[in-house]
Design a protein around this motif. Sequence first.
Motif, PDB file in Angstrom:
ATOM      1  N   UNK A 213       0.792  -1.237   0.000  1.00 39.44           N
ATOM      2  CA  UNK A 213       0.000   0.000   0.000  1.00 39.44           C
ATOM      3  C   UNK A 213       0.821   1.283   0.000  1.00 39.44           C
ATOM      4  N   UNK A 214       2.036   1.255   0.544  1.00 46.73           N
ATOM      5  CA  UNK A 214       2.847   2.470   0.605  1.00 46.73           C
ATOM      6  C   UNK A 214       3.093   3.068  -0.771  1.00 46.73           C
ATOM      7  N   UNK A 215       3.141   2.212  -1.784  1.00 47.66           N
ATOM      8  CA  UNK A 215       3.386   2.716  -3.142  1.00 47.66           C
ATOM      9  C   UNK A 215       2.232   2.337  -4.077  1.00 47.66           C
ATOM     10  N   UNK A 216       1.063   2.182  -3.469  1.00 42.49           N
ATOM     11  CA  UNK A 216      -0.173   1.949  -4.237  1.00 42.49           C
ATOM     12  C   UNK A 216      -0.151   0.670  -5.065  1.00 42.49           C
ATOM     13  N   UNK A 217       0.528  -0.369  -4.566  1.00 42.79           N
ATOM     14  CA  UNK A 217       0.438  -1.685  -5.191  1.00 42.79           C
ATOM     15  C   UNK A 217      -0.631  -2.479  -4.451  1.00 42.79           C
ATOM     16  N   UNK A 218      -1.717  -2.779  -5.135  1.00 43.37           N
ATOM     17  CA  UNK A 218      -2.820  -3.524  -4.532  1.00 43.37           C
ATOM     18  C   UNK A 218      -3.147  -4.723  -5.418  1.00 43.37           C
ATOM     19  N   UNK A 219      -3.393  -5.868  -4.807  1.00 43.06           N
ATOM     20  CA  UNK A 219      -3.698  -7.081  -5.553  1.00 43.06           C
ATOM     21  C   UNK A 219      -5.194  -7.391  -5.474  1.00 43.06           C
ATOM     22  N   UNK A 220      -5.711  -7.957  -6.558  1.00 43.56           N
ATOM     23  CA  UNK A 220      -7.089  -8.462  -6.534  1.00 43.56           C
ATOM     24  C   UNK A 220      -7.140  -9.774  -5.748  1.00 43.56           C
ATOM     25  N   UNK A 221      -8.327 -10.204  -5.440  1.00 45.35           N
ATOM     26  CA  UNK A 221      -8.504 -11.454  -4.701  1.00 45.35           C
ATOM     27  C   UNK A 221      -7.829 -12.610  -5.444  1.00 45.35           C
ATOM     28  N   UNK A 222      -6.934 -13.295  -4.771  1.00 50.82           N
ATOM     29  CA  UNK A 222      -6.256 -14.450  -5.355  1.00 50.82           C
ATOM     30  C   UNK A 222      -5.091 -14.110  -6.265  1.00 50.82           C
ATOM     31  N   UNK A 223      -4.783 -12.808  -6.430  1.00 52.71           N
ATOM     32  CA  UNK A 223      -3.751 -12.424  -7.395  1.00 52.71           C
ATOM     33  C   UNK A 223      -2.358 -12.860  -6.949  1.00 52.71           C
ATOM     34  N   UNK A 224      -2.044 -12.705  -5.659  1.00 54.09           N
ATOM     35  CA  UNK A 224      -0.713 -13.115  -5.222  1.00 54.09           C
ATOM     36  C   UNK A 224      -0.547 -14.628  -5.333  1.00 54.09           C
TER      37      UNK A 224
END
Length: 413
Positions: A213-224
Amino acid sequence: MKIALVYSFDESHWFSCSVITKNIISAYKGAFGAENLIHINYGEKGFDLPELKKATGVCERFVFVDHKPSPLEFLLQFQKYFSKQFNQCEFIFHIFGDFILYINDWRVITNLLKKNHMKFVCASNAQQEMIRKFFNVKESIYMTPFPVSESEFCLQEGSKKSNKTIYLYTGRISYQKRIIELVKYFHDAVTSGVISENSELHLVGKYDNIGHPYINIHFREGEFFRKLDKVLSKLPNYEKYIKFLGSLSHEEICHQYQQADFFISLSTYHDEDYGMSVAEALCSGVPCILTSWGGYKSFFLEQTHSTEFIPVTLDYPLPCIDQSKFNEALKNTKNKNFEKKLISKYALGKYGVKKVADDLKLILKDKPVAFGGLTSEMIFLSSRAASNYSLFYNNIDRNYSKLYYELYDAYVR
């Protein structure tokens, strides 16, 4: 006078935080006696004023031992309804890794309490150094580890069953914890002969999609999960060396520590203020291989030299880990004859509930000093948060801001 402990009676969705809060409460019981403690339930739905009214009659010190909700709403209501008692109280805050995420609340809290006595209790030297960058009175910021239960995490000799050399990771299976690098580097180390083919990496924990979140990287559900699965699919015969054990119960995790030869983590998570899994591993007699990041640097037992550190440098988008240094750490540990009994003994003496109870006696006994106000770093950071800016991301340079490097310098030194 009694001491009020303020926390949510409901367990946190962060399992480690629930364990930490429970163990801190045990330490206060050991330090001051259960009969001298008042427990106040303060959760997401707030708290009952009658509970607080009862506490104000017998308590002059209020201790916050949970990571959320932030103490702000509790303190606002306290001041509103019981202002006379409020002004006479001392407030002690156990600081968790999410401090910076609630930076706006903390700015209001410290302004609200500027006439009160306050103490902040950090869990590691690195966290203490960082928190001191926000407040002018450094003497009010103390350090004692998050405690480990001696009855749950200790060496049980003769309990190891496997003839494999087991490297254990417990925690979140997450981008923030550098799991992708861990499985890749470990697979390379085994297949290239850095460590024996008889070695296995066991990973315990559940997946998350928090991203960065610090650099606005957000994953969708199950993406990682999909990202990690893609990496694993390119590692030949990875199932032979890498085992995902899923989310386990507290008792099952204790058992995993007894089976492990080493604990390993490459985390450079920005909230890695301590490392509860590391403390539990050492108390169970397990030597550790860790990044030299944040609170991890505190896990050095002078008597046993049972922790091998992998250097970390600040970089974008993630702190940099050199794979050759990872291999070097594996080589340095594989031929050592660690005395697990000694590791457990000294770790329990440093991180156990009894030791922390002794520390708390000294911290609360120490004469409080007047609050000295906020530093420019605190004011600037909270202003960015109030304006909904990304805390540490510089949109122009597409990099971390200068402030990130200044604050997190405490996590790499």
